[in-house]
Design an enzyme around this catalytic site. Structure first.
Site, short mmCIF file in Angstrom:
data_model
loop_
_atom_site.label_atom_id
_atom_site.label_comp_id
_atom_site.label_asym_id
_atom_site.label_seq_id
_atom_site.Cartn_x
_atom_site.Cartn_y
_atom_site.Cartn_z
N ASP A 87 -4.50 -6.16 7.19
CA ASP A 87 -5.97 -6.10 7.33
C ASP A 87 -6.69 -6.48 6.02
OD1 ASP A 87 -5.45 -3.97 6.08
OD2 ASP A 87 -6.32 -2.65 7.84
N ILE A 131 0.92 -1.31 0.01
CA ILE A 131 0.06 0.08 -0.02
C ILE A 131 0.93 1.02 0.01
CG2 ILE A 131 -1.63 1.19 1.32
CD1 ILE A 131 -2.83 -1.25 2.24
N ASP A 144 -1.16 -9.79 0.08
CA ASP A 144 -2.61 -9.66 0.13
C ASP A 144 -3.18 -10.10 -1.04
OD1 ASP A 144 -3.08 -8.83 2.86
OD2 ASP A 144 -2.65 -7.00 2.34
N GLU A 201 3.44 -5.59 7.12
CA GLU A 201 2.82 -4.89 8.13
C GLU A 201 3.32 -4.43 9.37
OE1 GLU A 201 0.12 -5.96 4.44
OE2 GLU A 201 1.69 -6.99 5.90
N GLY A 216 0.72 -5.45 0.86
CA GLY A 216 -0.43 -5.38 0.10
C GLY A 216 -0.58 -6.42 -1.18
#
Length: 276
Positions: free
Chosen positions: A157, A70, A129, A149, A126
């Site tokens: 998350d 991110i 993810d 993270e 990310g």
């Protein structure tokens, strides 16, 4: 042909191919995930999903990396975006924003068409993810991964903590997530995160293209059913999963695709299935 995006580029490398590539297209930022990405990505996948000319989707990164996670500017804008001095209302707004971002990644699983990740360079935060939500994953020898993270004082998350354990095992997922350590493409193969490691990006693109074309040649009803049943069955008992696939097949098993497959087997020819 699928629309213009700020954070993505969609390519069909051959006009007769039913394989479409979605490139994360911010190479100057290591393909860091911006706010634009979280709005555009689910729309792009939905557009490809509804396109009958698309059979398989391949996710890739433009430039030297797959995805660096991110964008920190996105994190800063979220942390500084308060609606009032009320911590409760600010927290509730943040929760809604996180849920939007989560749905952007889950869009990969919601997509009927198989989604394949091809990773080169960095796949961080990310990026992990994203790949854990994909149906199949491949990488190059020079690729590296990190569930990053905790180093940013964040609890991941967007799906890694939920999906990674079923891919690499609970203990491995715990160790990778708590240490945030960098691990190689070869270790990713040993852990089961990727299916195959290629010598180079070019070799990976050629090899995965051939694999994707093979999937695209199969019955689309069988392909989307296999994806949906496998994903749905992750959270079910064996008996519940068997019941689900029985219900699924009761609706789609008796199809023209089945007749074509049986006929082709008998005639020792390659079956040709209608688009979906």
């Amino acid at each position: 042909m699928e629309g213009k995006y700020k954070s993505l580029e969609i390519k069909q490398k051959s006009p007769n191919s039913r394989i479409f590539y979605v490139y994360f297209n911010r190479p100057s930022r290591g393909n860091a995930l911006s706010l634009d990405f979280f709005l555009e990505f689910p729309k792009a996948l939905s557009s490809l999903d509804q396109n009958p000319n698309v059979a398989v989707i391949i996710l890739a990164g433009a430039g030297p990396h797959f995805c660096s996670g991110i964008d920190l500017q996105t994190v800063n804008s979220m942390s500084n975006d308060t609606v009032s001095n009320d911590a409760g209302r600010t927290g509730e707004k943040l929760r809604r924003e996180i849920k939007v971002m989560q749905r952007s990644i889950t869009a990969i699983e919601d997509c009927r068409k198989p989604v394949i990740a091809i990773v080169h360079g960095g796949c961080i935060g990310g990026g992990v993810d994203i790949v854990t939500a994909c149906d199949i994953r491949y990488c190059t020898e020079n690729s590296f991964f990190s569930v990053k993270e905790v180093d940013l004082a964040i609890t991941a998350d967007l799906g890694s903590l939920q999906r990674l354990p079923s891919i690499v095992g609970f203990g491995n997922a715990m160790e990778l997530s708590l240490t945030a350590r960098r691990f190689s493409g070869l270790e990713a193969k040993q852990l089961g995160l990727v299916t195959q490691v290629f010598d180079s990006k070019e070799a990976m693109e050629d090899g995965v293209s051939a694999i994707a074309e093979g999937i695209a040649a199969k019955s689309p009803l069988a392909v989307i059913g296999t994806k949906r049943v496998l994903i749905h069955s992750r959270d079910l008992t064996v008996d519940q999963g068997l019941d689900y696939v029985a219900t699924w097949n009761s609706g789609v098993l008796l199809s023209d695709d089945l007749n074509e497959a049986i006929s082709a087997q008998g005639q020792k020819k390659k079956p040709v299935f209608a688009k979906l």
